[in-house]
Design a protein around this motif. Structure first.
Motif, PDB file in Angstrom:
ATOM      1  N   MET A   1       0.842  -1.174   0.000  1.00  0.00           N
ATOM      2  CA  MET A   1       0.000   0.000   0.000  1.00  0.00           C
ATOM      3  C   MET A   1       0.895   1.248   0.000  1.00  0.00           C
ATOM      4  O   MET A   1       1.874   1.315   0.729  1.00  0.00           O
ATOM      5  CB  MET A   1      -0.888  -0.007   1.240  1.00  0.00           C
ATOM      6  N   TRP A   2       0.514   2.216  -0.815  1.00  0.00           N
ATOM      7  CA  TRP A   2       1.262   3.469  -0.854  1.00  0.00           C
ATOM      8  C   TRP A   2       0.945   4.307   0.379  1.00  0.00           C
ATOM      9  O   TRP A   2      -0.205   4.459   0.758  1.00  0.00           O
ATOM     10  CB  TRP A   2       0.919   4.279  -2.101  1.00  0.00           C
ATOM     11  N   VAL A   3       1.982   4.822   0.992  1.00  0.00           N
ATOM     12  CA  VAL A   3       1.822   5.767   2.090  1.00  0.00           C
ATOM     13  C   VAL A   3       1.998   7.179   1.535  1.00  0.00           C
ATOM     14  O   VAL A   3       1.200   8.058   1.792  1.00  0.00           O
ATOM     15  CB  VAL A   3       2.841   5.487   3.217  1.00  0.00           C
ATOM     16  N   CYS A   4       3.043   7.368   0.745  1.00  0.00           N
ATOM     17  CA  CYS A   4       3.308   8.663   0.112  1.00  0.00           C
ATOM     18  C   CYS A   4       3.546   8.435  -1.373  1.00  0.00           C
ATOM     19  O   CYS A   4       4.627   7.982  -1.781  1.00  0.00           O
ATOM     20  CB  CYS A   4       4.531   9.325   0.754  1.00  0.00           C
ATOM     21  N   LYS A  23      11.612   6.933  13.310  1.00  0.00           N
ATOM     22  CA  LYS A  23      10.394   6.565  14.019  1.00  0.00           C
ATOM     23  C   LYS A  23       9.372   7.693  14.141  1.00  0.00           C
ATOM     24  O   LYS A  23       8.331   7.517  14.754  1.00  0.00           O
ATOM     25  CB  LYS A  23      10.753   6.032  15.402  1.00  0.00           C
ATOM     26  N   THR A  24       9.659   8.842  13.538  1.00  0.00           N
ATOM     27  CA  THR A  24       8.703   9.947  13.568  1.00  0.00           C
ATOM     28  C   THR A  24       8.509  10.491  12.154  1.00  0.00           C
ATOM     29  O   THR A  24       9.365  10.315  11.283  1.00  0.00           O
ATOM     30  CB  THR A  24       9.192  11.097  14.467  1.00  0.00           C
ATOM     31  N   VAL A  25       7.392  11.182  11.959  1.00  0.00           N
ATOM     32  CA  VAL A  25       7.129  11.806  10.662  1.00  0.00           C
ATOM     33  C   VAL A  25       8.215  12.841  10.366  1.00  0.00           C
ATOM     34  O   VAL A  25       8.683  12.955   9.236  1.00  0.00           O
ATOM     35  CB  VAL A  25       5.720  12.430  10.629  1.00  0.00           C
ATOM     36  N   LYS A  26       8.633  13.566  11.379  1.00  0.00           N
ATOM     37  CA  LYS A  26       9.683  14.576  11.187  1.00  0.00           C
ATOM     38  C   LYS A  26      10.972  13.930  10.669  1.00  0.00           C
ATOM     39  O   LYS A  26      11.595  14.437   9.741  1.00  0.00           O
ATOM     40  CB  LYS A  26       9.943  15.311  12.499  1.00  0.00           C
ATOM     41  N   GLN A  27      11.362  12.808  11.260  1.00  0.00           N
ATOM     42  CA  GLN A  27      12.566  12.102  10.807  1.00  0.00           C
ATOM     43  C   GLN A  27      12.400  11.588   9.381  1.00  0.00           C
ATOM     44  O   GLN A  27      13.327  11.681   8.572  1.00  0.00           O
ATOM     45  CB  GLN A  27      12.886  10.938  11.750  1.00  0.00           C
ATOM     46  N   GLY A  35       5.901  13.499   2.758  1.00  0.00           N
ATOM     47  CA  GLY A  35       5.017  14.620   3.027  1.00  0.00           C
ATOM     48  C   GLY A  35       5.503  15.966   2.555  1.00  0.00           C
ATOM     49  O   GLY A  35       4.864  16.982   2.803  1.00  0.00           O
ATOM     50  N   SER A  36       6.621  15.998   1.875  1.00  0.00           N
ATOM     51  CA  SER A  36       7.202  17.288   1.496  1.00  0.00           C
ATOM     52  C   SER A  36       6.604  17.875   0.221  1.00  0.00           C
ATOM     53  O   SER A  36       6.810  19.045  -0.072  1.00  0.00           O
ATOM     54  CB  SER A  36       8.717  17.161   1.345  1.00  0.00           C
ATOM     55  N   THR A  37       5.852  17.083  -0.532  1.00  0.00           N
ATOM     56  CA  THR A  37       5.279  17.591  -1.776  1.00  0.00           C
ATOM     57  C   THR A  37       3.860  18.121  -1.552  1.00  0.00           C
ATOM     58  O   THR A  37       3.617  19.308  -1.698  1.00  0.00           O
ATOM     59  CB  THR A  37       5.282  16.515  -2.874  1.00  0.00           C
ATOM     60  N   CYS A  38       2.934  17.254  -1.180  1.00  0.00           N
ATOM     61  CA  CYS A  38       1.558  17.729  -0.983  1.00  0.00           C
ATOM     62  C   CYS A  38       1.105  17.600   0.472  1.00  0.00           C
ATOM     63  O   CYS A  38       0.181  18.268   0.885  1.00  0.00           O
ATOM     64  CB  CYS A  38       0.594  16.995  -1.913  1.00  0.00           C
ATOM     65  N   GLY A  39       1.709  16.716   1.235  1.00  0.00           N
ATOM     66  CA  GLY A  39       1.390  16.568   2.651  1.00  0.00           C
ATOM     67  C   GLY A  39       0.189  15.711   2.971  1.00  0.00           C
ATOM     68  O   GLY A  39      -0.128  15.494   4.139  1.00  0.00           O
ATOM     69  N   CYS A  41      -0.159  12.629   2.885  1.00  0.00           N
ATOM     70  CA  CYS A  41       0.213  11.329   3.447  1.00  0.00           C
ATOM     71  C   CYS A  41       0.522  11.379   4.941  1.00  0.00           C
ATOM     72  O   CYS A  41       0.678  10.334   5.569  1.00  0.00           O
ATOM     73  CB  CYS A  41       1.429  10.782   2.711  1.00  0.00           C
ATOM     74  N   ILE A  42       0.611  12.551   5.510  1.00  0.00           N
ATOM     75  CA  ILE A  42       1.058  12.686   6.895  1.00  0.00           C
ATOM     76  C   ILE A  42       0.168  11.898   7.863  1.00  0.00           C
ATOM     77  O   ILE A  42       0.668  11.177   8.722  1.00  0.00           O
ATOM     78  CB  ILE A  42       1.129  14.167   7.309  1.00  0.00           C
ATOM     79  N   ARG A  43      -1.140  12.010   7.716  1.00  0.00           N
ATOM     80  CA  ARG A  43      -2.043  11.305   8.627  1.00  0.00           C
ATOM     81  C   ARG A  43      -1.866   9.792   8.520  1.00  0.00           C
ATOM     82  O   ARG A  43      -1.774   9.092   9.531  1.00  0.00           O
ATOM     83  CB  ARG A  43      -3.489  11.697   8.372  1.00  0.00           C
ATOM     84  N   LEU A  44      -1.796   9.271   7.287  1.00  0.00           N
ATOM     85  CA  LEU A  44      -1.606   7.835   7.105  1.00  0.00           C
ATOM     86  C   LEU A  44      -0.240   7.399   7.644  1.00  0.00           C
ATOM     87  O   LEU A  44      -0.131   6.350   8.274  1.00  0.00           O
ATOM     88  CB  LEU A  44      -1.732   7.454   5.624  1.00  0.00           C
ATOM     89  N   ALA A  45       0.776   8.192   7.423  1.00  0.00           N
ATOM     90  CA  ALA A  45       2.106   7.856   7.937  1.00  0.00           C
ATOM     91  C   ALA A  45       2.095   7.782   9.460  1.00  0.00           C
ATOM     92  O   ALA A  45       2.674   6.863  10.041  1.00  0.00           O
ATOM     93  CB  ALA A  45       3.134   8.873   7.459  1.00  0.00           C
ATOM     94  N   LYS A  46       1.415   8.711  10.111  1.00  0.00           N
ATOM     95  CA  LYS A  46       1.306   8.682  11.577  1.00  0.00           C
ATOM     96  C   LYS A  46       0.596   7.415  12.040  1.00  0.00           C
ATOM     97  O   LYS A  46       1.002   6.790  13.022  1.00  0.00           O
ATOM     98  CB  LYS A  46       0.566   9.917  12.084  1.00  0.00           C
ATOM     99  N   GLN A  47      -0.463   7.024  11.323  1.00  0.00           N
ATOM    100  CA  GLN A  47      -1.196   5.802  11.676  1.00  0.00           C
ATOM    101  C   GLN A  47      -0.299   4.576  11.533  1.00  0.00           C
ATOM    102  O   GLN A  47      -0.288   3.696  12.393  1.00  0.00           O
ATOM    103  CB  GLN A  47      -2.431   5.649  10.802  1.00  0.00           C
ATOM    104  N   LYS A  48       0.442   4.515  10.424  1.00  0.00           N
ATOM    105  CA  LYS A  48       1.330   3.379  10.185  1.00  0.00           C
ATOM    106  C   LYS A  48       2.435   3.317  11.237  1.00  0.00           C
ATOM    107  O   LYS A  48       2.790   2.236  11.705  1.00  0.00           O
ATOM    108  CB  LYS A  48       1.938   3.448   8.783  1.00  0.00           C
ATOM    109  N   LEU A  49       2.986   4.467  11.607  1.00  0.00           N
ATOM    110  CA  LEU A  49       4.026   4.492  12.640  1.00  0.00           C
ATOM    111  C   LEU A  49       3.460   4.027  13.980  1.00  0.00           C
ATOM    112  O   LEU A  49       4.122   3.295  14.709  1.00  0.00           O
ATOM    113  CB  LEU A  49       4.625   5.893  12.763  1.00  0.00           C
ATOM    114  N   ALA A  50       2.241   4.422  14.292  1.00  0.00           N
ATOM    115  CA  ALA A  50       1.596   3.991  15.537  1.00  0.00           C
ATOM    116  C   ALA A  50       1.381   2.479  15.525  1.00  0.00           C
ATOM    117  O   ALA A  50       1.577   1.806  16.552  1.00  0.00           O
ATOM    118  CB  ALA A  50       0.276   4.720  15.742  1.00  0.00           C
ATOM    119  N   GLN A  51       1.004   1.929  14.385  1.00  0.00           N
ATOM    120  CA  GLN A  51       0.838   0.474  14.268  1.00  0.00           C
ATOM    121  C   GLN A  51       2.172  -0.229  14.477  1.00  0.00           C
ATOM    122  O   GLN A  51       2.231  -1.262  15.149  1.00  0.00           O
ATOM    123  CB  GLN A  51       0.274   0.103  12.905  1.00  0.00           C
TER     124      GLN A  51
END
Length: 63
Positions: A1-4, A23-27, A35-39, A41-51
């Motif tokens: 699945m695509w995240v970004c 381990k963080t979106v910032k890293q 997330g640097s192009t349109c942003g 993906c940030i919410r999905l990336a946070k969800q995936k990192l939490a998982q």
């Protein structure tokens, strides 16, 4: 699945980056431009990192 989609980062690449210490979106944004192009993906990336965080905790509790 695509995240970004903009930066071509899928969930496997995200998991590999997580295992390498990102381990963080910032890293991930700094190292992989997540997330640097349109942003969008940030919410999905946070969800995936939490998982990933919760799966590591569950494995730790089992061992």
């Amino acid at each position: 699945m695509w995240v970004c989609l903009c930066e071509q980062i899928n969930d496997e690449a995200l998991a590999n980056s997580y295992a390498q210490g990102l381990k963080t979106v910032k890293q991930l944004k700094q190292a992989k431009q997540l997330g640097s192009t349109c942003g969008k993906c940030i919410r999905l990336a946070k969800q995936k990192l939490a998982q990933l965080d919760s799966s590591i905790i569950q494995v730790s509790l089992l061992t």
